[in-house]
Design an enzyme around this catalytic site. Structure first.
Site, mmCIF file in Angstrom:
data_model
loop_
_atom_site.group_PDB
_atom_site.id
_atom_site.type_symbol
_atom_site.label_atom_id
_atom_site.label_comp_id
_atom_site.label_asym_id
_atom_site.label_seq_id
_atom_site.Cartn_x
_atom_site.Cartn_y
_atom_site.Cartn_z
ATOM 1 N N GLN A 166 -29.167 -20.292 -7.720
ATOM 2 C CA GLN A 166 -28.384 -19.230 -7.079
ATOM 3 C C GLN A 166 -27.177 -18.881 -7.941
ATOM 4 O OE1 GLN A 166 -27.639 -20.409 -3.025
ATOM 5 N NE2 GLN A 166 -29.801 -20.348 -2.487
ATOM 6 N N ASP A 316 -35.274 -28.750 -2.007
ATOM 7 C CA ASP A 316 -35.488 -28.334 -0.608
ATOM 8 C C ASP A 316 -36.528 -29.206 0.103
ATOM 9 O OD1 ASP A 316 -33.623 -26.341 -0.954
ATOM 10 O OD2 ASP A 316 -35.112 -24.776 -1.345
ATOM 11 N N ARG A 347 -27.671 -32.353 4.311
ATOM 12 C CA ARG A 347 -28.993 -32.955 4.572
ATOM 13 C C ARG A 347 -29.021 -34.460 4.323
ATOM 14 N NH1 ARG A 347 -32.587 -27.861 2.390
ATOM 15 N NH2 ARG A 347 -32.321 -26.581 4.258
#
Ligand code: S3P
Length: 431
Positions: A166, A316, A347
């Site tokens: 990103q 991910d 996470r």
């Protein structure tokens, strides 16, 4: 959502379009001249947010479900939106679009949902500002809402201390509008969809590996050209069915249309290292992204170590890998993954809390986790914290846990996989 244990998952699953590529196809299509035809576009909430943002900036986009038509207006064809651009839960929309907006001759404000507006944007504000961009965190905390004003951009050589596609993409996209070439060096190569796709649209872009890391360089550009794009299935979505096939006893699942770009396919090498029985049925390389059909069979797994350059290739998938590790013999160590803390949730925390509730032996660390398997899992009430990947990973854990598992706020799966529960039920019904 309530789930019970099962056995013998059999059948075929076709994986929906890749989220990262779907976002980029719309963005680059909007900036290209002429028509971009996107086949296999992911109709997830994140990608729909990207469509809405460009529609608000005057781009006509026809969303016919499987095919999306983007009527691009060229690099300088966007117009000022009449209100704040709502990027919802989507970090990719927010960060990539910021790079594009930095080069526009009008002011914009971007804002997302409660989770998005706590995620770090300093990582793009710093390099974009170095390029001359006028970009401000309106709450002053380095997070969205972001205000972006017109500015002249110049090329930079930026060395990033994180491997983030990103961040890299935001800088490269701003580089389209700069007065000289722009390069980004990252410590490890992050997913390279921006490079592959921008090249297909006609941008001049090179990728090299040096001692300092992976370098992507872009030259300023006058024109991009509309393309026909076939989006491969998202390996991040396939991960849940790969794990289901491995864990649920007596299973055999064919998973079709899985994108296996090497910058994304870390989960496959980790599964292999854990002893998984996965067969590649066919491989294609249509449209610049490698794709395969996979046959997954129930396997006895053992622990492994996941670290270093592997991490960006499976970042991910770590919630799902953590569940696999809890069901594997021996210890699994995940390190160098501090980025997990700045995803849709932290996470490391959300995986630890929920795996502990199901009876797993897991110790969180500053940059990952240590999981000692194999512990029998039991049903629990799972708090997804509205994080799609937590909801899906623990839905698969529920299939091999004793008793009933409840996934709170499970509709957050719509962010990346709206058909997730329908697909799972379909596989169970085929028993
Ligand atoms: C994405 C890059 C990754 C990933 C995210 C999608 C992208 O984020 O976690 O789900 O499409 O570029 P980072 O670039 O922050 O690692």
């Amino acid at each position: 959502m309530k789930l019970k244990p099962t056995t013998k998952l059999r059948g075929t699953v076709t994986i929906p379009g890749d989220k990262s590529i779907s976002h980029r196809a719309v963005m680059f299509g909007a900036l290209a001249n002429g028509l971009t035809e996107i086949h296999g576009f992911l109709q997830g909430a994140d990608c729909l947010a990207t469509i809405d943002c460009f529609a608000q900036m005057g781009i006509s986009i026809e969303n016919n479900q499987d095919t999306v038509l983007v009527h691009g207006k060229g690099l300088r064809g966007l117009r000022r939106p009449s209100s704040v651009l709502d990027t919802k839960n989507s970090g990719t929309t927010t960060r990539l679009i910021s790079g594009i907006l930095a080069g526009q001759p009008f002011e914009t404000t971007l804002s997302g949902d409660a989770s998005l507006n706590t995620r770090p944007m300093g990582r793009i504000i710093t390099p974009l500002s170095m390029m001359g961009a006028d970009i401000t965190s309106l709450s002053g905390n380095g997070c969205a809402p972001l205000r972006i004003r017109p500015a002249d951009l110049h090329g930079i050589s930026y060395s990033s201390n994180i491997a983030s596609a990103q961040v890299k993409s935001a800088i490269l996209l701003a580089g389209l509008y700069a007065d000289s070439e722009t390069s980004v060096t990252e410590p490890e190569l992050s997913r390279d969809h921006t490079e592959r796709l921008l090249r297909a649209f006609g941008a001049e872009l090179t990728s090299t590996k040096t001692d300092a890391g992976a370098v992507s360089m872009i030259r300023p550009c006058n024109e991009l050209f509309g393309q026909k794009i076939f989006v491969p299935g998202d390996i991040s979505s396939a991960a849940y069915f790969i794990a289901a096939g491995l864990l649920v006893p007596h299973s055999e699942i064919v998973i079709k249309n899985v994108g296996i770009n090497p910058t994304r396919a870390g989960i496959l090498s980790v599964c292999e290292a854990m002893g998984a029985d996965i067969t590649y049925l066919s491989k294609t390389n249509d449209g610049g992204e490698p794709t395969a059909d996979l046959l997954v069979r129930t396997s006895e797994l053992h622990g492994t170590v996941i670290e270093g350059s592997q991490i960006p290739t499976l970042i991910d998938e770590i919630p799902m890998i953590a569940v696999l590790a809890a069901c594997a013999e021996g210890t699994t160590i995940i390190r160098d993954a501090a980025e997990l803390k700045v995803k849709e949730t932290n996470r490391i925390d959300t995986v630890t809390e929920n795996l502990k509730k199901m009876g797993a032996d897991i110790t969180p660390t500053d940059d990952g986790m240590i999981i000692r398997g194999k512990t029998p899992l039991h049903g629990a009430v799972i708090n997804s914290y509205f994080d799609h990947r937590i909801a899906m990973a623990f839905s698969i854990a529920a299939l091999v846990a004793d008793g009933t598992t409840t996934i709170q706020n499970s509709s957050c799966v719509d962010v990346s996989y709206p058909d997730f529960y329908r697909t799972l039920y379909h596989l169970r019904e085929e028993n």
